[in-house]
Scaffold this motif. Structure first.
Motif, PDB file in Angstrom:
ATOM      1  N   ASN A  81       0.826  -1.208   0.000  1.00 36.67           N
ATOM      2  CA  ASN A  81       0.000   0.000   0.000  1.00 36.67           C
ATOM      3  C   ASN A  81       0.865   1.265   0.000  1.00 36.67           C
ATOM      4  O   ASN A  81       0.530   2.266  -0.636  1.00 36.67           O
ATOM      5  N   ASP A  82       1.984   1.194   0.774  1.00 39.26           N
ATOM      6  CA  ASP A  82       2.896   2.342   0.763  1.00 39.26           C
ATOM      7  C   ASP A  82       3.465   2.567  -0.640  1.00 39.26           C
ATOM      8  O   ASP A  82       3.622   3.719  -1.094  1.00 39.26           O
TER       9      ASP A  82
ATOM     10  N   GLY B  52       0.948   4.163  -2.767  1.00 39.51           N
ATOM     11  CA  GLY B  52       0.823   5.560  -2.376  1.00 39.51           C
ATOM     12  C   GLY B  52       1.948   6.416  -2.931  1.00 39.51           C
ATOM     13  O   GLY B  52       1.740   7.561  -3.352  1.00 39.51           O
TER      14      GLY B  52
ATOM     15  N   GLN C 207       7.379  10.882   2.654  1.00 38.95           N
ATOM     16  CA  GLN C 207       6.696   9.603   2.809  1.00 38.95           C
ATOM     17  C   GLN C 207       7.693   8.487   3.088  1.00 38.95           C
ATOM     18  O   GLN C 207       7.454   7.603   3.903  1.00 38.95           O
TER      19      GLN C 207
END
Length: 599
Positions: free
Chosen positions: A71-72, A75, A93
């Motif tokens: 998911n990171d 993103g 991030q």
């Protein structure tokens, strides 16, 4: 016709009872052995099932961690594709996830060249594993898997083992003209992921987990020097004296084939102990999914990369528990047999024991009655002696006063010779001694109720010792006091108790004509205040101890025999007691007991 008594019948039946007990013992032993084997198999199976559950939890931990990083990664792709300071946002991030299992992030351009990267110091961009852009065409966003990611193979990099992930950059939609316009690549620390997932996992008492990749490379193991090496090689290097064919075959045919199961094998060590060790093993695969769901309509949603996790524990930890149960079982059998053997004699033993206890109780009651009778006789004797002594004292007192007065008058006569004066002195001295005895008889026969008041015992003792201090100095008698400061004030007649202690200390000093040591100790015990008066004198003969408190009994040449009798009566009036412990030639200890509370 003769009839057998019960003991005779019991004696005759003993051999049959012993045979029956032996048969029951053998039967219980056989059943117990069979049961213990079944229990051992059941516990071993349950233990391995628990190990499977632990292995599944480790597998789920790694899968969840991979999904979170997936998911990171998606993103990061969205941040890069969006407008604004992409690099700055990407860096922020990355710093949030960098503390985890991520070692590097790259953004590739249309030609596969790095547009932006952040990585471990010392790494060259070309060293970082990444897929070719054409290979990512199948991973462009499109139904039914819009968020599909590419998962590579674990491989070595600069002393580490890493797992690369990637997502393509490009237009969404369908059609053959679509092609990746770049990619975002994330490199994971495979060893750290495996270590975090197995941290704190202990199977049984000393069991542990290990993780391997499809090439049999250990990504995690209790022996840290094994990590990053082939599992087949490290076994032989640790203990080359054993054959590892069974576990090697199990590894190749089950663990490296994405299978789940349990088994057992022989190892050459366990933890820090190098020795042949039989172990239980439970294993399960760790699958990596290219999409969020663990299942889907397309088979290729499961990545080719997979790991396997195994938990191992010495079978001794399980069989040790069974052995403990077996020992308890055989102990119970032995106890059962012992009870059968000694059961016939137990009744006789209990009967004899009960008879002995009854006899002891009768003896104790008899001794109590004898003591009570002796006290009663002593009291009656004192009453009779007191009555007689009171009458005799009254009859003697008046004539004695007259004789003493006349003797004093004659002594003042000027016509007496020296011989006559000496005789009068003798008469006057004897009359004085008789008057002293009459005073003691009066004190002994006169009823006196103690006037009790709360008082301290220590000052009274110190006062008496001060009174006798000149006598002790003259006779070269040392004195030691050990007075308990915790002894509380309690009710007693200080005048009467003073008389008792004066008499006892005086007797102790008189018992040491050649010098010695006097010790006075106070303490409390069982609700009683106790005063011990110990001398190092001549002691008292055993035959005289029983007569000490009888009126008019004395071993002194000039004694009246009433001092100890009066003292004993005073202490009894206080509901106390006096005991004597003496050894001839060693000294005497007299203990006075007085109740701390009013009775």
């Amino acid at each position: 016709m003769k009839t057998s008594t019960f003991p005779a019948l019991l004696k005759k039946s003993l051999p049959f009872m012993w045979i029956l007990a032996a048969a029951l013992t053998v039967l219980i032993g056989v059943v117990g052995y069979s049961t213990s084997r079944q229990i051992q198999e059941t516990i071993t199976r349950q233990f391995n099932q628990q190990q499977v559950i632990l292995a599944r939890k480790i597998s789920s931990h790694i899968q969840n961690q991979t999904n979170s990083l997936r998911n990171d990664l998606l993103g990061l792709r969205n941040i890069w594709v969006g407008n604004g300071a992409a690099a700055r946002k990407l860096l922020a991030q990355y710093r949030q996830i960098r503390a985890g299992d991520v070692l590097a992030i790259l953004v590739l351009g249309p030609r596969g060249n790095p547009l932006w990267r952040i990585q471990e110091p010392g790494w060259e961009p070309d060293e970082i594993p990444r897929p070719s852009l054409p290979a990512l065409a199948a991973y462009l966003p499109a139904p039914p898997a819009p968020d599909r990611i590419w998962i590579g193979r674990t491989q070595p990099l600069a002393g580490r083992w890493v797992l690369p992930l990637a997502v393509p950059l490009g237009p969404s939609g369908t059609g053959p003209e679509r092609s990746p316009q770049g990619a975002v690549v994330m490199v994971l620390d495979a060893i750290r992921m495996a270590r975090n997932a197995t941290a704190g996992v202990v199977s049984g008492q000393t069991g542990y987990a290990w993780v391997i990749n499809p090439q049999g490379i250990l990504l995690e193991h209790y022996e840290t020097e094994f990590v990053g090496r082939s599992i087949f090689e490290v076994r032989k290097a640790r203990n080359p004296n054993l054959s590892y064919k069974a576990i090697d075959d199990l590894t190749r045919e089950s663990l490296l084939q994405k299978m789940e199961g349990t088994s057992r094998y022989v190892s050459g060590w366990h933890r820090n102990r190098v020795a042949q060790t039989e172990k239980l093993i439970a294993y399960t695969p760790i699958l990596f999914y290219e999409t969020p769901a663990a299942s889907g309509p397309r088979k290729d949603l499961v990545a080719e990369e997979f790991w396997s996790v195994a938990l191992v524990a010495p079978i001794e930890e399980v069989s040790g528990l069974i052995r403990s149960l077996n020992i308890q079982q055989f102990l119970l059998i032995g106890i059962f047999q012992l009870l059968i053997i000694v059961g016939t004699g137990l009744f006789v033993f209990i009967s004899n024991r009960w008879s002995g206890s009854l006899a002891a109780e009768v003896q104790r009651k008899t001794e109590e009655l004898q003591k009570s009778q002796e006290k009663l006789i002593h009291a009656e004797r004192l009453a009779a002696v007191g009555s007689m002594a009171s009458h005799v004292s009254h009859e003697i007192k008046n004539p004695l006063i007259a004789v003493g007065g006349l003797a004093q008058q004659l002594k003042r006569s000027p016509n007496l010779t020296e011989k006559e004066k000496n005789k009068l002195e003798l008469i006057i001295g004897e009359i004085g001694r008789l008057e002293t005895m009459l005073i003691e008889v009066r004190d002994f026969t006169r009823p006196s109720i103690p006037q009790k008041k709360n008082s301290a015992l220590a000052p009274l003792i110190l006062e008496i010792l001060a009174l006798f201090s000149p006598v002790m100095q003259d006779k070269r008698i040392g004195c030691e006091t050990r007075l308990d400061p915790r002894l509380p004030d309690f009710p007693f007649d200080s005048g009467q108790v003073r008389q008792v202690l004066l008499n006892l200390v005086k007797n102790a000093l008189e018992a040491m004509p050649g010098g010695g040591r006097l010790t006075i100790r106070t303490f409390q015990e069982n609700g009683q205040a106790l005063v011990e008066i110990t001398d190092t004198g001549e002691g008292i003969e055993q035959e005289n101890l029983a007569q000490l408190f009888r009126p008019f009994y004395t071993t002194k040449k000039k004694g009246t025999g009433l001092g100890l009798a009066v003292s004993y009566k005073i202490v009894q009036d206080h509901n106390g007691d006096i005991t004597v412990n003496s050894e001839s030639g060693r000294g005497t200890t007299i203990t006075v007991q007085l109740p701390l509370a009013e009775q």
